[in-house]
Enzyme design. Structure first.
Site, PDB file in Angstrom:
ATOM      1  N   ASN A  95       0.873  -1.174   0.000  1.00 32.51           N
ATOM      2  CA  ASN A  95       0.000   0.000   0.000  1.00 32.51           C
ATOM      3  C   ASN A  95       0.911   1.226   0.000  1.00 32.51           C
ATOM      4  O   ASN A  95       1.494   1.572   1.019  1.00 32.51           O
ATOM      5  CB  ASN A  95      -0.906  -0.010   1.240  1.00 32.51           C
ATOM      6  CG  ASN A  95      -1.783   1.228   1.307  1.00 32.51           C
ATOM      7  OD1 ASN A  95      -1.842   2.021   0.360  1.00 32.51           O
ATOM      8  ND2 ASN A  95      -2.486   1.395   2.422  1.00 32.51           N
ATOM      9  N   TRP A  96       1.023   1.832  -1.172  1.00 34.36           N
ATOM     10  CA  TRP A  96       1.936   2.989  -1.299  1.00 34.36           C
ATOM     11  C   TRP A  96       1.384   4.228  -0.603  1.00 34.36           C
ATOM     12  O   TRP A  96       2.103   5.195  -0.411  1.00 34.36           O
ATOM     13  CB  TRP A  96       2.173   3.319  -2.776  1.00 34.36           C
ATOM     14  CG  TRP A  96       3.028   2.333  -3.511  1.00 34.36           C
ATOM     15  CD1 TRP A  96       3.555   1.163  -3.033  1.00 34.36           C
ATOM     16  CD2 TRP A  96       3.463   2.441  -4.879  1.00 34.36           C
ATOM     17  NE1 TRP A  96       4.288   0.533  -4.010  1.00 34.36           N
ATOM     18  CE2 TRP A  96       4.239   1.303  -5.157  1.00 34.36           C
ATOM     19  CE3 TRP A  96       3.246   3.377  -5.888  1.00 34.36           C
ATOM     20  CZ2 TRP A  96       4.822   1.080  -6.406  1.00 34.36           C
ATOM     21  CZ3 TRP A  96       3.814   3.156  -7.142  1.00 34.36           C
ATOM     22  CH2 TRP A  96       4.607   2.015  -7.385  1.00 34.36           C
ATOM     23  N   LYS A  97       0.081   4.226  -0.298  1.00 38.57           N
ATOM     24  CA  LYS A  97      -0.569   5.418   0.272  1.00 38.57           C
ATOM     25  C   LYS A  97      -0.287   6.620  -0.654  1.00 38.57           C
ATOM     26  O   LYS A  97      -0.249   6.448  -1.866  1.00 38.57           O
ATOM     27  CB  LYS A  97      -0.098   5.637   1.707  1.00 38.57           C
ATOM     28  CG  LYS A  97      -0.256   4.368   2.551  1.00 38.57           C
ATOM     29  CD  LYS A  97      -0.027   4.555   4.020  1.00 38.57           C
ATOM     30  CE  LYS A  97      -0.222   3.228   4.733  1.00 38.57           C
ATOM     31  NZ  LYS A  97      -0.115   3.314   6.178  1.00 38.57           N
ATOM     32  N   HIS A 150      -9.502   1.378   4.835  1.00 38.18           N
ATOM     33  CA  HIS A 150      -8.225   1.580   5.535  1.00 38.18           C
ATOM     34  C   HIS A 150      -8.447   2.543   6.709  1.00 38.18           C
ATOM     35  O   HIS A 150      -9.232   3.490   6.594  1.00 38.18           O
ATOM     36  CB  HIS A 150      -7.170   2.138   4.572  1.00 38.18           C
ATOM     37  CG  HIS A 150      -5.801   2.083   5.156  1.00 38.18           C
ATOM     38  ND1 HIS A 150      -5.350   3.003   6.068  1.00 38.18           N
ATOM     39  CD2 HIS A 150      -4.801   1.175   5.007  1.00 38.18           C
ATOM     40  CE1 HIS A 150      -4.121   2.672   6.453  1.00 38.18           C
ATOM     41  NE2 HIS A 150      -3.764   1.561   5.818  1.00 38.18           N
ATOM     42  N   GLU A 163      -6.788   4.900   7.797  1.00 38.95           N
ATOM     43  CA  GLU A 163      -6.529   6.322   7.492  1.00 38.95           C
ATOM     44  C   GLU A 163      -7.745   6.965   6.835  1.00 38.95           C
ATOM     45  O   GLU A 163      -8.034   8.137   7.076  1.00 38.95           O
ATOM     46  CB  GLU A 163      -5.273   6.449   6.614  1.00 38.95           C
ATOM     47  CG  GLU A 163      -4.017   6.158   7.439  1.00 38.95           C
ATOM     48  CD  GLU A 163      -2.860   5.554   6.667  1.00 38.95           C
ATOM     49  OE1 GLU A 163      -2.865   5.595   5.426  1.00 38.95           O
ATOM     50  OE2 GLU A 163      -1.947   5.019   7.330  1.00 38.95           O
ATOM     51  N   GLU A 194      -5.335  -4.634  10.526  1.00 37.93           N
ATOM     52  CA  GLU A 194      -4.291  -3.626  10.702  1.00 37.93           C
ATOM     53  C   GLU A 194      -4.543  -2.871  12.008  1.00 37.93           C
ATOM     54  O   GLU A 194      -5.311  -1.882  12.018  1.00 37.93           O
ATOM     55  CB  GLU A 194      -4.307  -2.636   9.541  1.00 37.93           C
ATOM     56  CG  GLU A 194      -4.052  -3.280   8.195  1.00 37.93           C
ATOM     57  CD  GLU A 194      -3.473  -2.287   7.194  1.00 37.93           C
ATOM     58  OE1 GLU A 194      -2.444  -2.618   6.600  1.00 37.93           O
ATOM     59  OE2 GLU A 194      -4.032  -1.184   7.021  1.00 37.93           O
ATOM     60  N   GLY A 249       2.707   2.401  10.806  1.00 38.72           N
ATOM     61  CA  GLY A 249       3.678   3.486  10.658  1.00 38.72           C
ATOM     62  C   GLY A 249       4.397   3.847  11.954  1.00 38.72           C
ATOM     63  O   GLY A 249       5.069   4.866  12.023  1.00 38.72           O
ATOM     64  N   SER A 275       3.558  -2.068  10.323  1.00 38.98           N
ATOM     65  CA  SER A 275       5.010  -2.179  10.502  1.00 38.98           C
ATOM     66  C   SER A 275       5.571  -3.550  10.129  1.00 38.98           C
ATOM     67  O   SER A 275       6.480  -4.060  10.796  1.00 38.98           O
ATOM     68  CB  SER A 275       5.408  -1.789  11.931  1.00 38.98           C
ATOM     69  OG  SER A 275       5.044  -0.437  12.185  1.00 38.98           O
TER      70      SER A 275
HETATM   71  P1  13P Z   1       3.099   0.457   7.679  1.00 36.30           P
HETATM   72  O1  13P Z   1       3.597  -0.831   7.080  1.00 36.30           O
HETATM   73  O2  13P Z   1       3.841   1.651   7.209  1.00 36.30           O
HETATM   74  O3  13P Z   1       2.976   0.365   9.175  1.00 36.30           O
HETATM   75  O4  13P Z   1       1.591   0.675   7.135  1.00 36.30           O
HETATM   76  C1  13P Z   1       0.692  -0.355   7.221  1.00 36.30           C
HETATM   77  C2  13P Z   1      -0.515  -0.006   6.446  1.00 36.30           C
HETATM   78  O5  13P Z   1      -1.248   0.896   6.803  1.00 36.30           O
HETATM   79  C3  13P Z   1      -0.767  -0.745   5.199  1.00 36.30           C
HETATM   80  O6  13P Z   1      -2.046  -0.478   4.707  1.00 36.30           O
END
Ligand code: 13P
Length: 254
Positions: free
Chosen positions: A9-11, A97, A99, A169, A175, A215
């Site tokens: 997931n590049w966000k 997600h 976020e 998640e 993160g 993470s």
């Molecule tokens: P990280 O791997 O940066 O913790 O992010 C996880 C995530 O939100 C994947 O969708």
């Protein structure tokens, strides 16, 4: 055998050129995915077509969108519909997600509408769930995650839900560099599978991939993916580095 999946997931990261280089480097490592393994790249909308072309002919590598809108079409400036993604043959879409739940106020009910639109358009949803630190510390993480799943998914008939991908998640692990322990991950994944099993039966629940996200790194992917109910990962930060993500793909159980 249940599918084992390394999903990136590049966000909101990478320019077009950086993204192309990243995919190029990952593909150059020449990993041949087995029948039950796949790798999915959830990239920003403007790159979907490019990445899809880059992955053409690469067995079991797929592109995904990171979101779609909950309405079919209309006056929603800046939004992208499931039908648009389908018209580009995008096979997967992340839905829910944390976020987006947090910054875009996406409720369980809105997510149920997005899930329906994905299925109406033959897009496989990657449905995210997971609790906050506060919820975990209060000990109510199981109830919280069960509610996310029942409220957004349990209206689905069995033929549909059996194709879904779920990503657990925990928000406190995203993160933060703080990963769930293998015990915490396995416990929650097993619980999610039991919730699915109670509603849809064991055979269906046993076939649904449940990915862990939060993470995931090359140095913890092996032990996380070795857990009985962890079927791979949804990876943020470490998916932006070719060497790291390549190592994570290689950690998928053979
Ligand atoms: P990280 O791997 O940066 O913790 O992010 C996880 C995530 O939100 C994947 O969708």
């Amino acid at each position: 055998m249940r599918k084992k999946i390394a999903a990136a997931n590049w966000k909101m990261n990478c320019t077009l050129q950086e993204g192309e280089k990243l995919i190029d480097e990952i593909l150059k490592s020449g990993i041949v995915l087995q029948e039950h393994q796949c790798s999915i790249f959830a990239v920003p909308y403007p790159y979907l077509i490019n990445v899809q072309h880059q992955l053409t002919g690469q067995k079991n590598y797929f592109v995904a969108a990171q979101n779609c809108h909950q309405q079919k079409s209309g006056a929603y400036t800046g939004e992208v519909s499931a039908a648009m993604l389908a018209s580009m043959q995008i096979p997967y879409c992340i839905i829910g997600h944390s976020e987006r739940r947090m910054y875009n106020n996406e409720t369980n009910a809105i997510l149920a509408e997005k899930i329906n639109l994905c299925y109406d358009n033959n897009i496989t949803p990657i449905f995210c769930c997971g609790e906050s630190l506060e919820t975990r510390e209060s000990g109510s993480q199981n109830d919280f995650v069960a509610k996310q799943i029942t409220a957004s998914l349990f209206h689905l008939p069995v033929e549909k839900i059996k194709t879904i991908i779920i990503a657990y998640e925990p928000i406190w692990a995203i993160g933060t560099g703080k990963t769930a322990s293998t015990e915490q991950a396995q416990e929650m994944h097993q619980y999610i599978r039991s919730v699915l099993s109670d509603k849809y039966g064991k055979a269906v629940a046993d076939d649904i991939p449940i990915l862990y996200g939060g993470s995931v790194k090359p140095d913890n992917a092996n032990e996380l993916f070795a857990c009985a109910d962890v079927d791979g990962g949804l990876v943020g930060g470490a998916s932006l580095k070719a060497n790291d993500f390549t190592a994570i793909i290689k950690a998928l159980p053979g």
